[in-house]
Scaffold this motif. Structure first.
Motif, PDB file in Angstrom:
ATOM      1  N   LEU A 234     -15.820   2.634 -20.915  1.00 43.24           N
ATOM      2  CA  LEU A 234     -16.292   2.652 -19.521  1.00 43.24           C
ATOM      3  C   LEU A 234     -15.417   3.526 -18.625  1.00 43.24           C
ATOM      4  N   GLY A 235     -14.405   4.152 -19.203  1.00 43.57           N
ATOM      5  CA  GLY A 235     -13.509   4.992 -18.408  1.00 43.57           C
ATOM      6  C   GLY A 235     -14.159   6.323 -18.047  1.00 43.57           C
ATOM      7  N   SER A 236     -13.679   6.950 -16.976  1.00 41.60           N
ATOM      8  CA  SER A 236     -14.182   8.252 -16.541  1.00 41.60           C
ATOM      9  C   SER A 236     -13.179   8.822 -15.543  1.00 41.60           C
ATOM     10  N   ALA A 237     -13.527   9.971 -14.967  1.00 42.56           N
ATOM     11  CA  ALA A 237     -12.623  10.566 -13.968  1.00 42.56           C
ATOM     12  C   ALA A 237     -12.464   9.646 -12.761  1.00 42.56           C
ATOM     13  N   ARG A 238     -13.476   8.806 -12.495  1.00 37.68           N
ATOM     14  CA  ARG A 238     -13.403   7.920 -11.323  1.00 37.68           C
ATOM     15  C   ARG A 238     -12.956   6.513 -11.674  1.00 37.68           C
ATOM     16  N   VAL A 239     -12.799   6.228 -12.959  1.00 39.35           N
ATOM     17  CA  VAL A 239     -12.427   4.871 -13.377  1.00 39.35           C
ATOM     18  C   VAL A 239     -11.356   4.945 -14.461  1.00 39.35           C
ATOM     19  N   GLN A 240     -10.169   4.470 -14.145  1.00 42.74           N
ATOM     20  CA  GLN A 240      -9.121   4.399 -15.167  1.00 42.74           C
ATOM     21  C   GLN A 240      -9.185   3.015 -15.805  1.00 42.74           C
ATOM     22  N   VAL A 241      -9.110   2.962 -17.110  1.00 45.65           N
ATOM     23  CA  VAL A 241      -9.167   1.674 -17.805  1.00 45.65           C
ATOM     24  C   VAL A 241      -7.766   1.264 -18.228  1.00 45.65           C
ATOM     25  N   ALA A 242      -7.434   0.018 -18.032  1.00 42.63           N
ATOM     26  CA  ALA A 242      -6.116  -0.475 -18.447  1.00 42.63           C
ATOM     27  C   ALA A 242      -6.239  -1.925 -18.871  1.00 42.63           C
TER      28      ALA A 242
ATOM     29  N   LEU B 194      -2.489   2.219  -8.912  1.00 41.20           N
ATOM     30  CA  LEU B 194      -3.588   2.533  -7.997  1.00 41.20           C
ATOM     31  C   LEU B 194      -3.483   3.969  -7.497  1.00 41.20           C
ATOM     32  N   ARG B 195      -4.630   4.610  -7.361  1.00 39.17           N
ATOM     33  CA  ARG B 195      -4.670   5.958  -6.774  1.00 39.17           C
ATOM     34  C   ARG B 195      -5.896   6.039  -5.888  1.00 39.17           C
ATOM     35  N   PRO B 196      -5.800   6.787  -4.771  1.00 35.63           N
ATOM     36  CA  PRO B 196      -6.924   6.769  -3.834  1.00 35.63           C
ATOM     37  C   PRO B 196      -8.158   7.518  -4.306  1.00 35.63           C
ATOM     38  N   ASP B 197      -8.123   8.080  -5.517  1.00 35.48           N
ATOM     39  CA  ASP B 197      -9.322   8.791  -5.981  1.00 35.48           C
ATOM     40  C   ASP B 197      -9.938   8.157  -7.217  1.00 35.48           C
ATOM     41  N   ARG B 198      -9.535   6.924  -7.559  1.00 38.23           N
ATOM     42  CA  ARG B 198     -10.178   6.326  -8.730  1.00 38.23           C
ATOM     43  C   ARG B 198     -10.051   4.800  -8.717  1.00 38.23           C
ATOM     44  N   PHE B 199     -11.021   4.172  -9.341  1.00 39.70           N
ATOM     45  CA  PHE B 199     -10.998   2.723  -9.507  1.00 39.70           C
ATOM     46  C   PHE B 199     -10.162   2.392 -10.745  1.00 39.70           C
TER      47      PHE B 199
ATOM     48  N   ILE C 180     -11.147  -2.823  -9.869  1.00 39.74           N
ATOM     49  CA  ILE C 180     -10.309  -2.827  -8.673  1.00 39.74           C
ATOM     50  C   ILE C 180     -10.543  -1.534  -7.893  1.00 39.74           C
ATOM     51  N   ARG C 181     -10.790  -1.667  -6.605  1.00 40.60           N
ATOM     52  CA  ARG C 181     -11.032  -0.491  -5.761  1.00 40.60           C
ATOM     53  C   ARG C 181      -9.720   0.307  -5.601  1.00 40.60           C
ATOM     54  N   PRO C 182      -9.827   1.536  -5.152  1.00 37.86           N
ATOM     55  CA  PRO C 182      -8.609   2.327  -4.971  1.00 37.86           C
ATOM     56  C   PRO C 182      -7.624   1.717  -3.966  1.00 37.86           C
ATOM     57  N   ASP C 183      -8.106   0.850  -3.056  1.00 32.57           N
ATOM     58  CA  ASP C 183      -7.184   0.231  -2.095  1.00 32.57           C
ATOM     59  C   ASP C 183      -6.664  -1.121  -2.586  1.00 32.57           C
ATOM     60  N   GLY C 184      -6.967  -1.470  -3.830  1.00 31.56           N
ATOM     61  CA  GLY C 184      -6.385  -2.674  -4.413  1.00 31.56           C
ATOM     62  C   GLY C 184      -7.210  -3.933  -4.221  1.00 31.56           C
TER      63      GLY C 184
ATOM     64  N   VAL D   2       0.836  -1.215   0.000  1.00 34.33           N
ATOM     65  CA  VAL D   2       0.000   0.000   0.000  1.00 34.33           C
ATOM     66  C   VAL D   2       0.866   1.259   0.000  1.00 34.33           C
ATOM     67  N   LEU D   3       2.063   1.169   0.551  1.00 30.61           N
ATOM     68  CA  LEU D   3       2.952   2.337   0.521  1.00 30.61           C
ATOM     69  C   LEU D   3       3.468   2.604  -0.896  1.00 30.61           C
ATOM     70  N   THR D   4       3.255   1.641  -1.802  1.00 34.35           N
ATOM     71  CA  THR D   4       3.630   1.832  -3.202  1.00 34.35           C
ATOM     72  C   THR D   4       2.681   2.818  -3.889  1.00 34.35           C
ATOM     73  N   MET D   5       1.503   3.029  -3.301  1.00 36.59           N
ATOM     74  CA  MET D   5       0.560   3.990  -3.897  1.00 36.59           C
ATOM     75  C   MET D   5       1.066   5.419  -3.784  1.00 36.59           C
ATOM     76  N   LEU D   6       1.974   5.672  -2.829  1.00 34.41           N
ATOM     77  CA  LEU D   6       2.401   7.058  -2.601  1.00 34.41           C
ATOM     78  C   LEU D   6       3.713   7.340  -3.321  1.00 34.41           C
ATOM     79  N   ASP D   7       3.680   8.382  -4.126  1.00 33.93           N
ATOM     80  CA  ASP D   7       4.816   8.755  -4.966  1.00 33.93           C
ATOM     81  C   ASP D   7       5.767   9.629  -4.155  1.00 33.93           C
ATOM     82  N   ALA D   8       7.009   9.189  -3.983  1.00 32.87           N
ATOM     83  CA  ALA D   8       7.956   9.962  -3.163  1.00 32.87           C
ATOM     84  C   ALA D   8       8.427  11.226  -3.869  1.00 32.87           C
ATOM     85  N   GLY D   9       8.089  11.370  -5.155  1.00 32.11           N
ATOM     86  CA  GLY D   9       8.398  12.620  -5.852  1.00 32.11           C
ATOM     87  C   GLY D   9       9.749  12.606  -6.556  1.00 32.11           C
TER      88      GLY D   9
END
Ligand SMILES: Cc1cc2nc3c(=O)[nH]c(=O)nc-3n(C[C@H](O)[C@H](O)[C@H](O)COP(=O)(O)OP(=O)(O)OC[C@H]3O[C@@H](n4cnc5c(N)ncnc54)[C@H](O)[C@@H]3O)c2cc1C
Length: 509
Positions: free
Chosen positions: A444-452, A425-430, A473-477, A53-60
């Protein structure tokens, strides 16, 4: 202007909550009683799912927070349960992090605090939250003599949480019966790996090398078990000294390993308590504010960081105004999903307490029997590894749903050089995944759903990934929906993300 969310407590779980909320576009501030960041090494075991889950955060700097921590810690392929001689083998777990990372807790906190600093998220040190009041529309706190208002308050203020008390949330459980010792020290004698000692007269001691030449020693004297709660309180009030530590180690292990230069000397108990609710109105609890237990197997920090991961995206959706009821108080709500996990945590630490702190022949026989179960590398070992690593923790699957629903998705490889699931994964989109060779889901993509597009996953234990055609997949994986026929995707997306609902502006009321 008021903020969306105030987090009370800048320990690891509060900082993680704030980081994920910020990453989801929510304005957030942290109020921490201590005047500066902690240098305590307490939770020094970081399990695989936490690194995921710490992989979701970008260290910059091109790295993720998990990369930052892995570069600083010490990797150990085996984990322990109840400090038993037979170890849980993590090396073939289905994760990019098939190991335990030994790392002082302050380093995890530092990485998260640094993340928040670079994102200009305020973390107010020396700001003790003293009052909490909530109305139908907002929560007001007092901290460092100032009044502040937010739409929601997250209590990440540890075991003695004032937020929990102010919200009148009961904290019930079992009184303590033992007092253990714990210290981070240097040893004159070389100890190549973790060692565990039981002595029928004297007690138990564990000697575990950490990173940076430090060694964690912990255990309990036999005389400090079977106590009343009052006796525990009195014993805990006595500071642990290096001389006492040396005496106990000699009594239990036959040597004190040349113990010197402690950076931390403390006592712990097996007090076990669990919040009766994780939410009341606009106030939510995470981490030690919601559950305390014997620190056994390195779980408190890990479960707390998973609490934050489960909560942040749901609270972000609520602040943005599109969260369906199921995410707020319904079957996929934070309380409904995380309370059973903490019940498992309580059960696991109490079982370890029983295995570790019984100095009779019966205790020794029980430990040997458990070692045998683990050494067989069968179901018991697999179950314990799944639980301790955090990788096997799933959320309830509705009747009739695909077997993958609720499970944590593996780190699937994405097609066309798009990396892997954990990095997407990002905490603001599926994430809507179609598997290689199947229909295009772009519509089916949108601001809340990224398609891949993802490659089929054939290496894990769960064979269901080999035949699934698409998965939401939910934002928490975790898996929200999966299908082998391709049916039902639009409906599932609508149920989880309410695309017809316009987001309300976040960042301030
Ligand atoms: C000896 C020991 C060993 C452990 N080993 C492990 C391990 O190996 N692995 C593991 O996973 N876990 C371990 N744990 C557990 C782990 O340390 C905790 O579960 C973890 O620190 C919980 O994080 P938290 O952020 O919820 O709470 P805390 O770390 O307690 O942070 C709460 C923060 O809130 C602040 N605060 C409190 N009240 C207020 C207020 N009114 N206003 C503002 N701020 C406030 C506090 O100053 C603190 O900084 C161990 C614990 C102990 C004691």
């Amino acid at each position: 202007m008021a903020v969306d969310v105030i987090v009370a407590g800048g320990g690891p779980v509060g900082l993680m909550t704030a980081a994920l909320l910020d990453a989801a576009g929510i304005s957030v501030e942290v109020y921490e009683r201590n005047t500066e960041p902690s240098r305590q090494s307490r939770g020094s075991t970081v399990h695989p799912r936490t690194l995921e889950v710490l992989t979701m955060l970008d260290a910059g700097d091109g790295r993720r927070i998990s990369d930052v921590l892995v570069a600083q810690g010490k990797r150990v392929r085996q984990a322990h349960f109840a400090t038993l001689r037979a170890k849980l083998d993590y090396h073939d777990l289905d994760t990019p992090f098939p190991f335990v990372l030994m790392l002082p807790q302050w380093r995890t906190e530092h990485a998260l605090a640094e993340y928040l600093r670079t994102r200009a998220v305020p973390v107010h040190y020396g700001a003790d939250v003293t009052d909490v009041e909530q109305s139908a529309d907002e929560v007001r706190i007092r901290a460092a003599g100032m009044s502040r208002t937010a739409r929601y308050l997250v209590g990440a203020d540890g075991a003695h949480s004032m937020v929990r008390k102010a919200a009148s949330i009961g904290f019930t459980g079992d009184l303590p019966t033992m007092v253990g010792f714990v210290a981070d020290v240097r040893l004159a004698e070389h100890v190549p790996g973790a060692q565990y000692f039981w002595n029928h007269e004297a007690g138990h001691a564990s000697v575990v090398p950490l990173a940076e030449d430090m060694t964690r020693v912990f255990g309990v004297e036999a005389a400090d078990t079977g106590l009343t709660a009052d006796q525990v309180r009195r014993r805990q009030a006595e500071p642990l000294t290096l001389a006492e530590l040396s005496r106990v180690l000699r009594a239990v292990c036959g040597t004190d390993f040349g113990v010197h230069s402690p950076s931390w000397l403390s006592r712990v108990s097996n007090t076990t308590r669990h919040a009766e609710r994780y939410r009341t109105g606009r106030i939510l609890l995470v981490g030690d504010a919601a559950h305390v237990h014997l620190p056994a197997g390195g779980q408190g920090l890990n479960v707390g960081l998973q609490d934050a991961t489960n909560l942040a995206w749901k609270l972000a959706a609520e602040v943005h105004g599109w969260a369906p009821e199921r995410l707020i108080t319904g079957e996929a709500g934070y309380d409904r999903e995380r309370r059973p996990v903490a019940e498992g945590l309580v059960a696991s630490t109490q079982a370890q307490d029983a295995l570790m702190h019984n100095f009779s022949r019966a205790g020794a026989a029980l430990r040997e029997m458990f070692c045998g179960f683990i050494e067989r590398r069968g179901e018991v070992a697999a179950e314990l590894s799944a639980w301790m690593s955090g990788l096997g923790v799933g959320y309830p699957r509705p009747d009739g749903a695909h077997p993958l629903v609720g499970a944590k998705a593996p780190d699937l490889a994405l097609a066309e050089g798009n990396g892997t699931l954990l990095r997407a994964l990002r905490p603001d989109r599926f994430l809507l995944l179609g598997f290689t060779g199947d229909a295009d889901l772009a519509g089916l993509g949108s601001a809340r759903v990224q398609v891949a597009t993802a490659h089929r996953h054939t290496s894990g234990r769960d064979r269901a990934w080999e035949t699934v055609r698409a998965a939401l997949i939910r934002p928490d994986g975790h898996v929200a929906y999966a299908t082998e026929s391709g049916d039902g995707l639009a409906e599932a997306i609508a149920e989880w993300t309410r695309p017809d609902h316009q987001p309300t502006p976040a960042r301030g009321l």
